[in-house]
Design a protein around this motif. Structure first.
Motif, mmCIF file in Angstrom:
data_model
loop_
_atom_site.group_PDB
_atom_site.id
_atom_site.type_symbol
_atom_site.label_atom_id
_atom_site.label_comp_id
_atom_site.label_asym_id
_atom_site.label_seq_id
_atom_site.Cartn_x
_atom_site.Cartn_y
_atom_site.Cartn_z
ATOM 1 N N ARG A 101 0.831 -1.204 0.000
ATOM 2 C CA ARG A 101 0.000 0.000 0.000
ATOM 3 C C ARG A 101 0.868 1.258 0.000
ATOM 4 N N SER A 102 1.959 1.225 0.759
ATOM 5 C CA SER A 102 2.861 2.374 0.792
ATOM 6 C C SER A 102 3.514 2.594 -0.572
ATOM 7 N N ILE A 103 3.863 1.504 -1.238
ATOM 8 C CA ILE A 103 4.444 1.601 -2.575
ATOM 9 C C ILE A 103 3.431 2.211 -3.537
ATOM 10 N N PHE A 104 2.188 1.743 -3.469
ATOM 11 C CA PHE A 104 1.139 2.297 -4.327
ATOM 12 C C PHE A 104 0.991 3.797 -4.100
ATOM 13 N N ASP A 105 0.960 4.211 -2.835
ATOM 14 C CA ASP A 105 0.769 5.628 -2.521
ATOM 15 C C ASP A 105 1.925 6.478 -3.055
ATOM 16 N N GLN A 106 3.151 5.965 -2.895
ATOM 17 C CA GLN A 106 4.315 6.705 -3.389
ATOM 18 C C GLN A 106 4.243 6.873 -4.899
ATOM 19 N N MET A 107 3.859 5.820 -5.587
ATOM 20 C CA MET A 107 3.815 5.872 -7.042
ATOM 21 C C MET A 107 2.711 6.806 -7.532
ATOM 22 N N LEU A 108 1.567 6.767 -6.875
ATOM 23 C CA LEU A 108 0.461 7.619 -7.300
ATOM 24 C C LEU A 108 0.812 9.099 -7.191
ATOM 25 N N GLN A 109 1.680 9.436 -6.255
ATOM 26 C CA GLN A 109 2.085 10.829 -6.108
ATOM 27 C C GLN A 109 2.897 11.312 -7.303
ATOM 28 N N SER A 110 3.650 10.414 -7.922
ATOM 29 C CA SER A 110 4.529 10.827 -9.015
ATOM 30 C C SER A 110 3.912 10.625 -10.390
ATOM 31 N N VAL A 111 2.846 9.834 -10.476
ATOM 32 C CA VAL A 111 2.280 9.502 -11.787
ATOM 33 C C VAL A 111 1.709 10.713 -12.527
ATOM 34 N N PRO A 112 0.944 11.629 -11.886
ATOM 35 C CA PRO A 112 0.370 12.738 -12.665
ATOM 36 C C PRO A 112 1.402 13.531 -13.452
ATOM 37 N N ALA A 113 2.502 13.897 -12.813
ATOM 38 C CA ALA A 113 3.526 14.668 -13.509
ATOM 39 C C ALA A 113 4.137 13.863 -14.646
ATOM 40 N N MET A 114 4.284 12.572 -14.443
ATOM 41 C CA MET A 114 4.867 11.733 -15.480
ATOM 42 C C MET A 114 3.933 11.625 -16.691
ATOM 43 N N ILE A 115 2.638 11.427 -16.437
ATOM 44 C CA ILE A 115 1.679 11.340 -17.530
ATOM 45 C C ILE A 115 1.608 12.667 -18.273
ATOM 46 N N ARG A 116 1.615 13.767 -17.528
ATOM 47 C CA ARG A 116 1.565 15.093 -18.153
ATOM 48 C C ARG A 116 2.780 15.296 -19.065
ATOM 49 N N GLN A 117 3.949 14.908 -18.587
ATOM 50 C CA GLN A 117 5.158 15.071 -19.384
ATOM 51 C C GLN A 117 5.079 14.236 -20.658
ATOM 52 N N SER A 118 4.595 13.005 -20.536
ATOM 53 C CA SER A 118 4.495 12.143 -21.706
ATOM 54 C C SER A 118 3.504 12.701 -22.715
ATOM 55 N N ALA A 119 2.352 13.171 -22.234
ATOM 56 C CA ALA A 119 1.351 13.753 -23.138
ATOM 57 C C ALA A 119 1.914 14.980 -23.845
ATOM 58 N N GLN A 120 2.624 15.805 -23.100
ATOM 59 C CA GLN A 120 3.216 17.004 -23.700
ATOM 60 C C GLN A 120 4.223 16.635 -24.774
ATOM 61 N N GLN A 121 5.020 15.594 -24.515
ATOM 62 C CA GLN A 121 6.003 15.173 -25.506
ATOM 63 C C GLN A 121 5.324 14.682 -26.779
ATOM 64 N N GLN A 122 4.271 13.863 -26.613
ATOM 65 C CA GLN A 122 3.591 13.323 -27.787
ATOM 66 C C GLN A 122 2.916 14.423 -28.596
ATOM 67 N N ILE A 123 2.259 15.356 -27.921
ATOM 68 C CA ILE A 123 1.539 16.423 -28.628
ATOM 69 C C ILE A 123 2.514 17.389 -29.282
ATOM 70 N N SER A 124 3.536 17.784 -28.550
ATOM 71 C CA SER A 124 4.483 18.774 -29.076
ATOM 72 C C SER A 124 5.249 18.249 -30.282
ATOM 73 N N SER A 125 5.471 16.943 -30.324
ATOM 74 C CA SER A 125 6.248 16.369 -31.430
ATOM 75 C C SER A 125 5.370 15.909 -32.589
ATOM 76 N N ASN A 126 4.056 16.115 -32.482
ATOM 77 C CA ASN A 126 3.144 15.670 -33.534
ATOM 78 C C ASN A 126 3.211 16.640 -34.720
ATOM 79 N N PRO A 127 3.717 16.200 -35.860
ATOM 80 C CA PRO A 127 3.855 17.113 -36.999
ATOM 81 C C PRO A 127 2.528 17.464 -37.648
ATOM 82 N N ASN A 128 1.458 16.771 -37.297
ATOM 83 C CA ASN A 128 0.153 17.008 -37.917
ATOM 84 C C ASN A 128 -0.675 18.062 -37.180
ATOM 85 N N LEU A 129 -0.121 18.609 -36.115
ATOM 86 C CA LEU A 129 -0.834 19.621 -35.348
ATOM 87 C C LEU A 129 -0.118 20.957 -35.449
ATOM 88 N N ASP A 130 -0.869 22.000 -35.783
ATOM 89 C CA ASP A 130 -0.278 23.331 -35.752
ATOM 90 C C ASP A 130 -0.271 23.827 -34.305
#
Length: 210
Positions: A75-104
């Protein structure tokens, strides 16, 4: 643009977020397995046994999990990971969107805003999965045949004794933080590779036929 066509027609936000979340489930699994270093080392050196766990093995593994305080640790491991996941998902989404050549630039900005709205949904889904009261019990039950494949009863008993030593208790205490940082490392190494493959697929899909 036709009103019936989503502004992100070349970048489906829900689909992309599902891919991102799936990637983080994979990273999450890697990080969780990193909390079992003795098992990982044994898996590299010892052929796995396929026989069903003996009654003595079941008792030995259960005692080891008790010494590890497996429910509280997990449970402690789950809680620690959940704290860091939002920033990680946000970073990944930003990378995918920013590098998409089909979007202005305008569509990238709107896609980023839509992705930001999807992040709480993704986190809520992950939180719901991890909050299932049967999850830790199911994980604990699966640990019995898993350890039985790589360890003897005597070796499991030695692990149990180790977890009761000062060093063993220190390792257990640091496992949640190690897991969270292991996930961050997995994300840092894995996500760029996933994004590169997705970019290749996207470019291939949008190229006109020869």
């Amino acid at each position: 643009m036709h009103p019936a066509v989503p502004f992100y027609h070349s970048f489906n936000i829900p689909q992309a977020m599902r891919k991102i979340v799936a990637t983080f489930f994979a990273a999450f699994s890697l990080a969780f397995l990193a909390t079992l270093p003795a098992l990982a080392q044994s898996a590299q050196a010892t052929p796995a046994r396929q026989a069903a766990p003996s009654p003595a093995m079941k008792v030995a593994v259960r005692r080891m999990l008790d010494a590890m305080q497996f429910p509280q640790l997990t449970r402690s491991i789950f809680d620690q990971m959940l704290q860091s996941v939002p920033a990680m998902i946000r970073q990944s989404a930003q990378q995918q969107i920013s590098s998409n050549p089909n979007l202005d630039e305008q569509r990238k900005a709107r896609a980023l805003a839509s992705a930001e709205e999807e992040i709480p949904v993704a986190i809520a889904t992950l939180t719901q999965v991890l909050a299932d009261p049967t999850l830790i019990d199911d994980l604990g039950a699966e640990m019995v045949p898993l350890y039985a494949r790589f360890y003897t009863v005597q070796e499991v008993e030695q692990l149990t004794a180790f977890y009761k030593t000062p060093l063993g208790r220190k390792m257990l205490a640091t496992m949640p933080q190690l897991s969270a940082e292991s996930m961050a490392i997995s994300q840092r190494v894995l996500i760029p590779r996933v994004n590169a493959v997705l970019d290749q697929v996207m470019r291939a899909a949008t190229q006109p036929p020869q």
